[in-house]
Design a protein around this motif. Structure first.
Motif, PDB file in Angstrom:
ATOM      1  N   ALA A  38       0.816  -1.214   0.000  1.00  0.00           N
ATOM      2  CA  ALA A  38       0.000   0.000   0.000  1.00  0.00           C
ATOM      3  C   ALA A  38       0.851   1.266   0.000  1.00  0.00           C
ATOM      4  N   GLN A  66      -0.014   5.054   0.651  1.00  0.00           N
ATOM      5  CA  GLN A  66      -1.134   5.840   1.148  1.00  0.00           C
ATOM      6  C   GLN A  66      -1.162   7.243   0.545  1.00  0.00           C
ATOM      7  N   LEU A  78      -6.910   3.887  -2.135  1.00  0.00           N
ATOM      8  CA  LEU A  78      -5.753   3.112  -1.695  1.00  0.00           C
ATOM      9  C   LEU A  78      -4.990   2.716  -2.953  1.00  0.00           C
ATOM     10  N   ILE A 134      -2.100   0.458  -4.745  1.00  0.00           N
ATOM     11  CA  ILE A 134      -1.273  -0.741  -4.609  1.00  0.00           C
ATOM     12  C   ILE A 134      -0.089  -0.643  -5.564  1.00  0.00           C
ATOM     13  N   PHE A 151      -5.818  -8.586  -1.634  1.00  0.00           N
ATOM     14  CA  PHE A 151      -5.376  -7.293  -2.159  1.00  0.00           C
ATOM     15  C   PHE A 151      -5.176  -7.426  -3.672  1.00  0.00           C
ATOM     16  N   GLY A 184      -1.876  -1.224   6.283  1.00  0.00           N
ATOM     17  CA  GLY A 184      -0.844  -0.897   5.309  1.00  0.00           C
ATOM     18  C   GLY A 184      -0.051   0.342   5.681  1.00  0.00           C
ATOM     19  N   SER A 190      -5.080   6.666   5.594  1.00  0.00           N
ATOM     20  CA  SER A 190      -4.349   7.354   4.525  1.00  0.00           C
ATOM     21  C   SER A 190      -3.176   8.169   5.041  1.00  0.00           C
TER      22      SER A 190
END
Length: 507
Positions: free
Chosen positions: A46, A48, A101, A103, A215, A296, A388
């Motif tokens: 992740a 953010q 989010l 990835i 995920f 994350g 976040s």
């Protein structure tokens, strides 16, 4: 090659970002790593929103967004049925340019950082090990061993330990790393699969016995599975294969695995170093704090450490600040790390606790409460701000002064895009600057001009008021874009006092 201003030990994301930020600011760095090559498995995933905001200063954000995968929503499953969906864009659209989010696997992330670092003429020195170091008022003298076994000295002004949970730097400093290890064993698998949970969103199954999160990765049908290993199988996790793990949660999420590309098991630790710095040596990332992967947060927190320290080191090295500025690194980052470990502990314990009562809470109470909680705007915003990391602040700390509107010294500057003008567009510059929403006094503009501090003036609007800003107030922003001072109708004397009391030039 044997002299530098900052020696960085460890070339994971934390060390690479620190090297990149310092290089952009003109600081001579060396970055070493004992491994022969970068990692090839996608560990942390992740990125953010706050990291994406800060990456604008390095012109990294666009590349990260192009190469990764945006996750628009999170889904909660219970006993094989979708129980709740939380769309990120509906929560964060007015809070950040990046209301999702993102990835971006760590191996790809590291490669991007390495390539950008090469643009500054800096190469990671592989198979180079830190044997030990001495430090005094004049600097740091480090003993290194290269791949061929030859040893060499490196002289540096400062040393940054970004070398992970087993940090050589931390051990050499004799700094304690209190905490513990959870008894639960987790597995992680990168797979090619199909099913309703492979729709590009995040899916989490809360089962009475097992936990599983899916995920999404870039590419059709690619996903990362993270789940628990229970029963007697957890006694020898190093011998497990994917075929050995429980299929219950996988079946609940209707995931049909076609191919396993990578599989591993691990235990989760929760520790925070007793100190983040000692004289001229600093600890960042996993060397300073490790915690549950819930939310994350790990890699992003290490990157935040690097950004916080980079501008402070540069200011001291260039004579723009007194040495005491470096004390604020530990004050600001250790406070956040301790809060983070406590928070992720609570989440982790909820999703992994054994027993009938814990199972009932997850499978019956949580599915009923979660939709009601996220129906509340304040609750949705709190969740988004926390995960976040746009909610991180340094209030009531030495570099943070005043308040104007709802914005306090130490806060992240609220993001506002009004009439096509994004107030973050000026934050790509790594320097002190002033923002005013409304009218600004001529004396303040003149004072800032003599010190090379830009003053950005925005026409006052309802959007600024909605974001919590105050009309005609002065917001002094640090080089890492956090608010240093927030003051209504501030004149030049207020800024003069702020810098003088902290031994800063502002240049």
């Amino acid at each position: 090659m044997n002299r530098c201003e900052v020696l960085i030990v460890g070339a994971g994301p934390t060390g690479l970002v620190l090297a990149l930020w310092l290089s952009k600011l003109g600081v001579k760095v060396r970055i070493i790593d004992r491994t022969a090559s970068p990692g090839t498995t996608s560990r942390a995933l992740a990125v953010q929103a706050r990291t994406l905001e800060l990456y604008r200063q390095l012109d990294l954000t666009s590349a990260v967004l192009e190469q990764g995968h945006r996750v628009p929503a999170a889904n909660l499953w219970v006993k094989g049925e979708a129980a709740a969906r939380l769309p990120f864009s509906a929560i964060g659209a007015d809070l950040t340019p990046y209301p999702f989010l993102h990835i971006y696997p760590q191996d790809e992330h590291e490669q991007l950082l390495i390539e950008r670092l090469r643009g500054f003429g800096v190469e990671v020195e592989r198979q180079t090990e830190l044997l030990g170091f001495n430090q005094d008022e004049g600097g740091v003298s480090a003993q290194l061993r290269h791949a061929d076994g030859l040893q060499a000295q490196c002289e540096a002004a400062y040393l940054a330990g970004c070398d992970g949970a087993r940090s050589t730097v931390r051990k050499a400093l004799g700094i304690g790393f209190p905490g513990g290890t959870y008894q639960q064993v987790f597995y992680v698998a990168d797979v090619q699969a199909q099913g309703p949970a492979l729709n590009g969103e995040l899916h989490v199954d809360l089962d009475e016995a097992d936990f599983l999160a899916v995920f999404p990765l870039a590419g059709s049908g690619r996903a990362r599975l993270i789940g628990t290993v229970r029963d007697e199988r957890a006694e020898h996790p190093d011998k497990l294969r994917f075929e050995d793990v429980s299929q219950r949660a996988i079946e609940h999420l209707k995931v049909q695995v076609q191919q396993v590309n990578w599989f591993s098991t691990y235990r989760v630790h929760h520790r925070v170093a007793e100190q983040f710095s000692q004289q001229r040596a600093f600890l960042l990332g996993d060397a300073a704090h490790v915690h549950s992967p819930a939310g994350g947060q790990g890699m992003n927190t290490g990157i935040g450490d690097a950004i916080n320290l980079a501008w402070k080191l540069t200011s001291v090295l260039r004579g723009q600040a007194e040495d005491s500025l470096l004390d604020t690194f530990e004050i600001e980052r250790s406070a956040f790390a301790r809060r983070l470990v406590a928070t992720t502990d609570q989440v982790f314990n909820f999703i992994t606790a054994d027993g009938r009562l814990a199972g009932l809470l997850r499978t019956r109470l949580a599915p009923r409460l979660f939709p009601r909680v996220v129906a509340l705007k304040s609750a949705r915003e709190f969740l988004f701000r926390t995960v976040s990391q746009i909610g991180i602040n340094y209030r009531d700390m030495p570099l943070s002064v005043g308040s104007a509107g709802h914005v306090h010294g130490g806060d992240r500057m609220p993001w506002v895009a009004d009439d096509g003008r994004d107030n973050y567009s000026t934050l790509t510059r790594v320097r002190w600057q002033v923002q005013v929403y409304g009218a600004v006094g001529a004396d303040l503009v003149q004072w800032c001009g003599t010190r090379g501090i830009p003053v950005e003036v925005f026409n006052w609007s309802e959007a600024h008021e909605a974001a919590g800003l105050m009309r005609d107030a002065v917001y002094l922003l640090r080089p890492d874009s956090y608010v240093a001072l927030a003051w209504s109708n501030a004149g030049a004397e207020v800024l003069e006092q702020y810098f003088a009391e902290r031994g800063l030039t502002g240049r």
